[in-house]
Scaffold this motif. Structure first.
Motif, PDB file in Angstrom:
ATOM      1  N   PHE A  41       0.868  -1.178   0.000  1.00 21.41           N
ATOM      2  CA  PHE A  41       0.000   0.000   0.000  1.00 21.41           C
ATOM      3  C   PHE A  41       0.902   1.224   0.000  1.00 21.41           C
ATOM      4  CE2 PHE A  41      -2.489   3.398   1.938  1.00 21.41           C
ATOM      5  CZ  PHE A  41      -3.674   3.316   1.232  1.00 21.41           C
ATOM      6  N   SER A  52       0.095   4.288  11.723  1.00 19.34           N
ATOM      7  CA  SER A  52      -1.306   4.190  12.150  1.00 19.34           C
ATOM      8  C   SER A  52      -2.085   3.282  11.206  1.00 19.34           C
ATOM      9  CB  SER A  52      -1.958   5.571  12.184  1.00 19.34           C
ATOM     10  OG  SER A  52      -1.199   6.447  12.993  1.00 19.34           O
ATOM     11  N   ILE A  53      -1.858   3.440   9.910  1.00 15.51           N
ATOM     12  CA  ILE A  53      -2.517   2.560   8.940  1.00 15.51           C
ATOM     13  C   ILE A  53      -2.062   1.123   9.212  1.00 15.51           C
ATOM     14  CG2 ILE A  53      -2.779   2.008   6.485  1.00 15.51           C
ATOM     15  CD1 ILE A  53      -2.155   4.976   5.878  1.00 15.51           C
ATOM     16  N   LEU A  55      -1.061  -0.144  11.990  1.00 16.19           N
ATOM     17  CA  LEU A  55      -1.659  -0.645  13.233  1.00 16.19           C
ATOM     18  C   LEU A  55      -3.096  -1.121  13.008  1.00 16.19           C
ATOM     19  CD1 LEU A  55      -1.646  -1.071  16.324  1.00 16.19           C
ATOM     20  CD2 LEU A  55      -2.364   1.318  16.563  1.00 16.19           C
ATOM     21  N   GLY A  56      -3.897  -0.279  12.349  1.00 14.87           N
ATOM     22  CA  GLY A  56      -5.290  -0.664  12.075  1.00 14.87           C
ATOM     23  C   GLY A  56      -5.366  -1.938  11.253  1.00 14.87           C
ATOM     24  N   LEU A  57      -4.451  -2.057  10.308  1.00 14.81           N
ATOM     25  CA  LEU A  57      -4.404  -3.250   9.459  1.00 14.81           C
ATOM     26  C   LEU A  57      -3.971  -4.474  10.269  1.00 14.81           C
ATOM     27  CD1 LEU A  57      -4.482  -4.491   6.581  1.00 14.81           C
ATOM     28  CD2 LEU A  57      -2.097  -3.758   6.318  1.00 14.81           C
ATOM     29  N   ILE A  59      -4.230  -5.083  13.417  1.00 28.29           N
ATOM     30  CA  ILE A  59      -5.291  -5.522  14.328  1.00 28.29           C
ATOM     31  C   ILE A  59      -6.344  -6.315  13.541  1.00 28.29           C
ATOM     32  CG2 ILE A  59      -7.212  -4.709  15.783  1.00 28.29           C
ATOM     33  CD1 ILE A  59      -5.405  -2.257  16.436  1.00 28.29           C
ATOM     34  N   SER A  60      -6.592  -5.886  12.311  1.00 27.02           N
ATOM     35  CA  SER A  60      -7.665  -6.479  11.510  1.00 27.02           C
ATOM     36  C   SER A  60      -7.268  -7.807  10.872  1.00 27.02           C
ATOM     37  CB  SER A  60      -8.092  -5.498  10.416  1.00 27.02           C
ATOM     38  OG  SER A  60      -8.436  -4.256  10.990  1.00 27.02           O
ATOM     39  N   VAL A  61      -5.994  -8.008  10.602  1.00 25.01           N
ATOM     40  CA  VAL A  61      -5.536  -9.282  10.026  1.00 25.01           C
ATOM     41  C   VAL A  61      -4.398  -9.846  10.890  1.00 25.01           C
ATOM     42  CG1 VAL A  61      -6.306  -8.978   7.641  1.00 25.01           C
ATOM     43  CG2 VAL A  61      -4.158  -7.976   8.335  1.00 25.01           C
ATOM     44  N   THR A  84       0.525   4.521  21.058  1.00 25.06           N
ATOM     45  CA  THR A  84      -0.682   3.728  20.798  1.00 25.06           C
ATOM     46  C   THR A  84      -0.292   2.295  20.435  1.00 25.06           C
ATOM     47  OG1 THR A  84      -1.697   5.743  19.929  1.00 25.06           O
ATOM     48  CG2 THR A  84      -2.867   3.692  19.515  1.00 25.06           C
ATOM     49  N   LEU A  88      -1.085  -1.177  22.633  1.00 27.26           N
ATOM     50  CA  LEU A  88      -1.903  -2.272  22.093  1.00 27.26           C
ATOM     51  C   LEU A  88      -1.088  -3.539  21.877  1.00 27.26           C
ATOM     52  CD1 LEU A  88      -4.066  -0.234  19.601  1.00 27.26           C
ATOM     53  CD2 LEU A  88      -4.755  -1.189  21.784  1.00 27.26           C
ATOM     54  N   PHE A 180      -4.855  -3.996  -3.311  1.00 26.83           N
ATOM     55  CA  PHE A 180      -4.396  -4.421  -1.982  1.00 26.83           C
ATOM     56  C   PHE A 180      -5.485  -5.223  -1.283  1.00 26.83           C
ATOM     57  CE2 PHE A 180      -3.679  -3.904   2.574  1.00 26.83           C
ATOM     58  CZ  PHE A 180      -2.306  -4.017   2.703  1.00 26.83           C
ATOM     59  N   LYS A 181      -6.700  -4.691  -1.321  1.00 28.75           N
ATOM     60  CA  LYS A 181      -7.829  -5.389  -0.672  1.00 28.75           C
ATOM     61  C   LYS A 181      -8.103  -6.727  -1.360  1.00 28.75           C
ATOM     62  CE  LYS A 181     -11.625  -3.546   0.969  1.00 28.75           C
ATOM     63  NZ  LYS A 181     -11.773  -3.577   2.423  1.00 28.75           N
ATOM     64  N   LEU A 184      -5.502  -9.302  -0.383  1.00 25.49           N
ATOM     65  CA  LEU A 184      -5.769  -9.803   0.966  1.00 25.49           C
ATOM     66  C   LEU A 184      -6.913 -10.799   0.950  1.00 25.49           C
ATOM     67  CD1 LEU A 184      -5.801  -7.074   3.744  1.00 25.49           C
ATOM     68  CD2 LEU A 184      -5.012  -9.402   3.915  1.00 25.49           C
TER      69      LEU A 184
ATOM     70  N   PHE B  47     -15.407  -1.514  13.931  1.00 26.66           N
ATOM     71  CA  PHE B  47     -14.082  -1.000  14.298  1.00 26.66           C
ATOM     72  C   PHE B  47     -14.189   0.503  14.538  1.00 26.66           C
ATOM     73  CE2 PHE B  47      -9.804   0.358  14.110  1.00 26.66           C
ATOM     74  CZ  PHE B  47      -9.001  -0.738  14.386  1.00 26.66           C
ATOM     75  N   GLY B  82      -5.999   7.349  10.270  1.00 28.84           N
ATOM     76  CA  GLY B  82      -5.043   6.359   9.755  1.00 28.84           C
ATOM     77  C   GLY B  82      -5.392   4.954  10.223  1.00 28.84           C
ATOM     78  N   ILE B  83      -5.673   4.807  11.497  1.00 30.59           N
ATOM     79  CA  ILE B  83      -6.001   3.493  12.063  1.00 30.59           C
ATOM     80  C   ILE B  83      -7.281   2.952  11.407  1.00 30.59           C
ATOM     81  CG2 ILE B  83      -6.707   2.284  14.181  1.00 30.59           C
ATOM     82  CD1 ILE B  83      -4.924   4.306  15.747  1.00 30.59           C
ATOM     83  N   GLY B  86      -6.538   1.707   7.932  1.00 31.49           N
ATOM     84  CA  GLY B  86      -5.890   0.386   7.990  1.00 31.49           C
ATOM     85  C   GLY B  86      -6.896  -0.713   8.284  1.00 31.49           C
ATOM     86  N   ALA B  87      -7.826  -0.428   9.192  1.00 28.76           N
ATOM     87  CA  ALA B  87      -8.853  -1.417   9.546  1.00 28.76           C
ATOM     88  C   ALA B  87      -9.750  -1.710   8.344  1.00 28.76           C
ATOM     89  CB  ALA B  87      -9.686  -0.900  10.713  1.00 28.76           C
ATOM     90  N   ASN B  92     -12.505  -4.467   7.786  1.00 25.58           N
ATOM     91  CA  ASN B  92     -13.479  -4.007   8.779  1.00 25.58           C
ATOM     92  C   ASN B  92     -14.247  -2.783   8.294  1.00 25.58           C
ATOM     93  OD1 ASN B  92     -13.103  -5.850  10.992  1.00 25.58           O
ATOM     94  ND2 ASN B  92     -11.098  -4.912  11.308  1.00 25.58           N
TER      95      ASN B  92
END
Lengths: 187, 192
Positions: A41, A52-53, A55-57, A59-61, A84, A88, A180-181, A184, B47, B82-83, B86-87, B92
């Motif tokens: 990405f 941050s992106i 991190l969110g990713l 957590i999700s995968v 953060t 986590l 990217f999506k 995945l 999320f 950003g988070i 990513g989610a 999500n």
């Protein structure tokens, strides 16, 4: 080591399904030129938000490794993100920072990372493992080790300023996101 | 849950067989924070990332104690964006919670991340400084918030006590159709 060499070393080690978030500016351009893949990405704007992106990713995968390739200027714009991530404690997140102590994509204006030890800030924020490397060999060895162990990990690689002229990321932002999506989803 | 029951609840006085409506009591039809969270979950949002505000306190409290969803406390609003992005990449459905002052912090990130890449997300924004009635630090942003959202092309719904469900539904439809962030503005006293 040069930034380009560092990115190439990381790219060469990537397994097929490892996910990469690359920071805006030269880092994304070079990553795209070195090893363009659907699992990358490329950020174009939103400077500072790579971690941050990631991190969110992550957590999700949780069953996939997420590798953020960031720069020192980027991290300094979003230092709070390190706290953060540390809080986590996401195991599958590796945050690599290519530190040339400058905003190299915009003309080489100096940053504070010649003084501030970013890996120590990461350590104090709760990252499980932090490393500092200054050669290609050390970088490769550290990457192999971090990919095989639990994170969150922070890898600071000192790189030289400058680089060869390189074209912009050739894909439209929406294409970067969609493929990217899809990659995945297909894994 | 709320609007549909407007004419059936209230504090009534009974005189034999006849019922006289005494006084309309808003507190009986206010949507509660847990009902509002259920409403969002009903649309598949799972999320959440945000920066707190007193107006959002009950909602955030509910999300944090809900094991079916993830709530991440961010240090800044742009970090939350950003988070949330990513989610979304990870499959999500995301909501970012913030005070309207946070739009000032994050408008650049909104423009160059979810708006640029076409990433759908809900922005639940508490509206401090609404109609100039608030502490001084909220007045300028309170007055500017709608213009700011319009200026970067973020559609919004201003939530009202009577029509929360319809307004959320409309925002989600807009978000799905256009694949961009859509804002819900929450004034004090709309959600209990």
């Amino acid at each position: 080591m040069k930034r380009y060499e560092a990115i190439k070393a990381i790219a060469d080690l990537l397994k097929e399904d490892e996910l990469v978030i690359s920071a805006n500016g030269m880092i994304s351009r070079e990553m795209c030129a070195i090893r363009d893949r659907s699992h990358n990405f490329y950020m174009l704007g939103s400077m500072g938000l790579a971690s941050s992106i990631g991190l969110g990713l992550a957590i999700s995968v949780p069953n996939k490794k997420v590798i953020v390739i960031d720069g020192d200027g980027n991290v300094l714009m979003n230092l709070g993100s390190l706290t953060t991530i540390g809080k986590l404690c996401q195991k599958n997140l590796i945050h690599v920072v290519l530190d040339n102590e400058s905003h190299d994509s915009t003309g080489g204006q100096p940053t504070a990372s010649n003084m501030a030890k970013l890996e120590e800030i990461a350590k104090a924020s709760g990252f499980r493992t932090t490393k500092r490397v200054c050669s290609i060999e050390m970088l490769k060895e550290a990457m192999r080790e971090l990919v095989a162990s639990d994170g969150p990990s922070f890898l600071l690689a000192k790189v030289k300023r400058g680089g060869e002229p390189i074209p912009r990321v050739s894909h439209e932002p929406e294409v970067v996101k969609d493929r990217f999506k899809k990659a995945l989803f297909d894994d | 849950m709320c609007a549909k029951n407007v004419f059936r609840i209230g504090r009534d006085i009974n005189f034999g067989d006849s019922v006289i409506f005494k006084k309309f009591d808003w507190s009986l039809i206010w949507m509660k924070a847990d009902e509002f969270c259920l409403l969002l979950k009903g649309y598949g949002f799972n999320f959440f990332a945000g920066v707190p505000c007193t107006i959002l306190r009950e909602i955030i409290g509910n999300l944090m104690s809900d094991r079916d969803v993830i709530y991440i406390t961010a240090t800044r609003e742009e970090e939350a964006i950003g988070i949330a992005t990513g989610a979304y990449l990870g499959g999500n459905k995301s909501v970012v919670l913030m005070q309207n002052s946070g739009i000032g912090n994050s408008i650049g990130a909104l423009a160059s991340l979810p708006l640029l890449y076409k990433v759908p997300m809900l922005l639940l924004i508490s509206w401090r400084g609404y109609r100039g009635k608030d502490a001084p630090e909220h007045l300028i942003m309170g007055e500017a918030i709608l213009r700011l959202l319009r200026s970067v092309g973020i559609p919004f719904q201003i939530l009202s006590r009577e029509r929360v469900e319809e307004e959320v539904s409309s925002a989600v439809r807009d978000m799905e159709k256009r694949q961009i962030p859509v804002a819900l503005l929450l004034r004090r006293g709309v959600i209990k």
